[in-house]
Design a protein around this motif. Structure first.
Motif, PDB file in Angstrom:
ATOM      1  N   THR A 118       0.843  -1.197   0.000  1.00 46.59           N
ATOM      2  CA  THR A 118       0.000   0.000   0.000  1.00 46.59           C
ATOM      3  C   THR A 118       0.879   1.248   0.000  1.00 46.59           C
ATOM      4  O   THR A 118       2.084   1.189   0.257  1.00 46.59           O
ATOM      5  CB  THR A 118      -0.915   0.036   1.234  1.00 46.59           C
ATOM      6  N   GLU A 230      -4.619  -4.262 -12.320  1.00 51.13           N
ATOM      7  CA  GLU A 230      -5.344  -4.847 -11.180  1.00 51.13           C
ATOM      8  C   GLU A 230      -4.464  -5.795 -10.368  1.00 51.13           C
ATOM      9  O   GLU A 230      -4.535  -5.807  -9.137  1.00 51.13           O
ATOM     10  CB  GLU A 230      -6.579  -5.617 -11.689  1.00 51.13           C
ATOM     11  N   ARG A 231      -3.623  -6.594 -11.060  1.00 49.44           N
ATOM     12  CA  ARG A 231      -2.850  -7.617 -10.354  1.00 49.44           C
ATOM     13  C   ARG A 231      -1.468  -7.755 -10.980  1.00 49.44           C
ATOM     14  O   ARG A 231      -1.298  -7.616 -12.198  1.00 49.44           O
ATOM     15  CB  ARG A 231      -3.567  -8.975 -10.413  1.00 49.44           C
ATOM     16  N   SER A 283      -1.051  -2.425  -4.322  1.00 45.37           N
ATOM     17  CA  SER A 283      -2.479  -2.203  -4.161  1.00 45.37           C
ATOM     18  C   SER A 283      -2.893  -0.934  -4.909  1.00 45.37           C
ATOM     19  O   SER A 283      -2.174   0.065  -4.891  1.00 45.37           O
ATOM     20  CB  SER A 283      -2.824  -2.038  -2.678  1.00 45.37           C
ATOM     21  N   GLU A 285      -6.103   0.186  -4.253  1.00 47.50           N
ATOM     22  CA  GLU A 285      -7.355   0.482  -3.562  1.00 47.50           C
ATOM     23  C   GLU A 285      -7.519   1.978  -3.309  1.00 47.50           C
ATOM     24  O   GLU A 285      -8.616   2.530  -3.468  1.00 47.50           O
ATOM     25  CB  GLU A 285      -7.430  -0.292  -2.245  1.00 47.50           C
ATOM     26  N   ARG A 286      -6.443   2.659  -2.912  1.00 44.29           N
ATOM     27  CA  ARG A 286      -6.557   4.098  -2.661  1.00 44.29           C
ATOM     28  C   ARG A 286      -6.885   4.841  -3.954  1.00 44.29           C
ATOM     29  O   ARG A 286      -7.757   5.714  -3.964  1.00 44.29           O
ATOM     30  CB  ARG A 286      -5.270   4.652  -2.051  1.00 44.29           C
ATOM     31  N   ARG A 288      -8.350   3.656  -6.561  1.00 41.54           N
ATOM     32  CA  ARG A 288      -9.715   3.282  -6.955  1.00 41.54           C
ATOM     33  C   ARG A 288     -10.743   4.072  -6.147  1.00 41.54           C
ATOM     34  O   ARG A 288     -11.711   4.615  -6.686  1.00 41.54           O
ATOM     35  CB  ARG A 288      -9.916   1.787  -6.755  1.00 41.54           C
ATOM     36  N   THR A 289     -10.522   4.144  -4.838  1.00 44.64           N
ATOM     37  CA  THR A 289     -11.503   4.763  -3.944  1.00 44.64           C
ATOM     38  C   THR A 289     -11.506   6.285  -4.036  1.00 44.64           C
ATOM     39  O   THR A 289     -12.568   6.912  -4.123  1.00 44.64           O
ATOM     40  CB  THR A 289     -11.224   4.341  -2.494  1.00 44.64           C
TER      41      THR A 289
END
Length: 319
Positions: A118, A230-231, A283, A285-286, A288-289
């Motif tokens: 992260t 994504e991965r 990651s 996620e941040r 994306r969000t």
């Protein structure tokens, strides 16, 4: 908005500048010379081109004032590699109200310990590139916290790929012969057990991330974001995926890295070591969000798009 893009004709800028023009912004493209973008787009006819040599300008302390003199609302900095260069730009922009979007790198992270990594993970960079970028990130985040500081956002791409240039292969280097071997179903040697990871991203997805940061700047300022697919892929999975794309069966052999070193050139061996010693898996996620970042390409799809261009240029086999 009036947007100045430094390093506008590079990998990401070639996609970002047309995006900004189509969004209605006034774009000034700054590059060292008269180099053309990696792919043509009619939007470039609406762009103002400015030639500035950053290395020379930084040495003479003239580059950053020249950028500020353009009176931008936003500066997108794709080619800043030292803290000193970043400091000069920040000093020139302070008090102007301009937003600074800085292109970092996932190499601010050293060897992975917990994955996915992260943005809050402790920085353990090594090597001149990653260390320099980590120092710039530290500077810009501190600057964004100052009441009178330059509003800054740092965006960290992974291994950028797409049409126009070679990309990192399943050995973790730029040896074009690896693609040919995977296409032909001949042996490809991978270091160790092939379980180290690489995290690619298509240049247009990086451009998307910058555009999203601009659109959501009120939320993004003072933060860093990973821009990757994504991965991540293991070396083994990467090799198998590309062989399958070519319609071939992979023939993989695994050897300890020191043995691998002797089977390739010093340049390729050092590149492999640089990548597998980090084994990034990030990651998003941040991103994306907060930004609404949604990469269009998987790691394999990004590489396949680049390989299609290389094949058309006669540099690798066609699928």
């Amino acid at each position: 908005m009036k947007i100045v893009v430094i390093g506008a004709t590079g990998h990401v800028g070639s996609y970002l500048v047309p995006r900004l023009v189509r969004a209605g912004h006034s774009v000034t493209a700054v590059s060292r010379g008269s180099s053309e973008p990696y792919h043509q787009d009619a939007a470039w006819h609406q762009v103002t081109r400015v030639a500035l040599d950053r290395e020379q300008g930084d040495a003479e302390r003239t580059f950053a004032p020249a950028i500020a003199a353009l009176e931008p609302d936003v500066v997108v900095d794709m080619v800043c590699f030292t803290r000193s260069s970043a400091e000069q730009l920040v000093d020139a922009l302070r008090g102007s109200g301009a937003l600074l979007l800085h292109c970092g790198t996932v190499w601010v992270h050293g060897p992975a310990t917990v994955v996915p990594i992260t943005e809050d993970a402790p920085r353990t960079p090594f090597g001149e590139y990653g260390t320099g970028k980590a120092e710039i990130e530290e500077l810009l985040l501190a600057e964004a916290r100052r009441p009178d500081g330059v509003r800054s956002v740092i965006l960290h791409p992974g291994h950028i790929t797409g049409p126009g240039w070679p990309m990192i292969n399943p050995q973790g280097n730029l040896d074009l012969a690896v693609w040919a071997a995977l296409a032909a179903g001949t042996e490809v040697v991978l270091p160790n057990f092939g379980l180290e990871t690489l995290h690619h991203v298509h240049a247009d997805d990086v451009a998307q991330g910058f555009e999203k940061a601009l659109e959501r700047q009120a939320l993004a300022v003072g933060q860093s974001f990973h821009l990757v697919s994504e991965r991540a892929l293991t070396l083994r999975g990467f090799a198998e995926g590309i062989a399958s794309w070519y319609g071939a069966s992979p023939r993989l052999r695994f050897v300890p890295f020191e043995e691998f070193r002797g089977l390739t050139s010093p340049e390729f061996a050092e590149s492999t070591l640089a990548h597998i010693s980090r084994s990034h898996s990030l990651s998003i996620e941040r991103a994306r969000t907060v930004l609404g970042y949604a990469p269009r390409y998987s790691s394999l799809e990004a590489v396949e798009d680049g390989l299609t261009w290389l094949a058309a240029a006669g540099r690798v086999p066609a699928p």
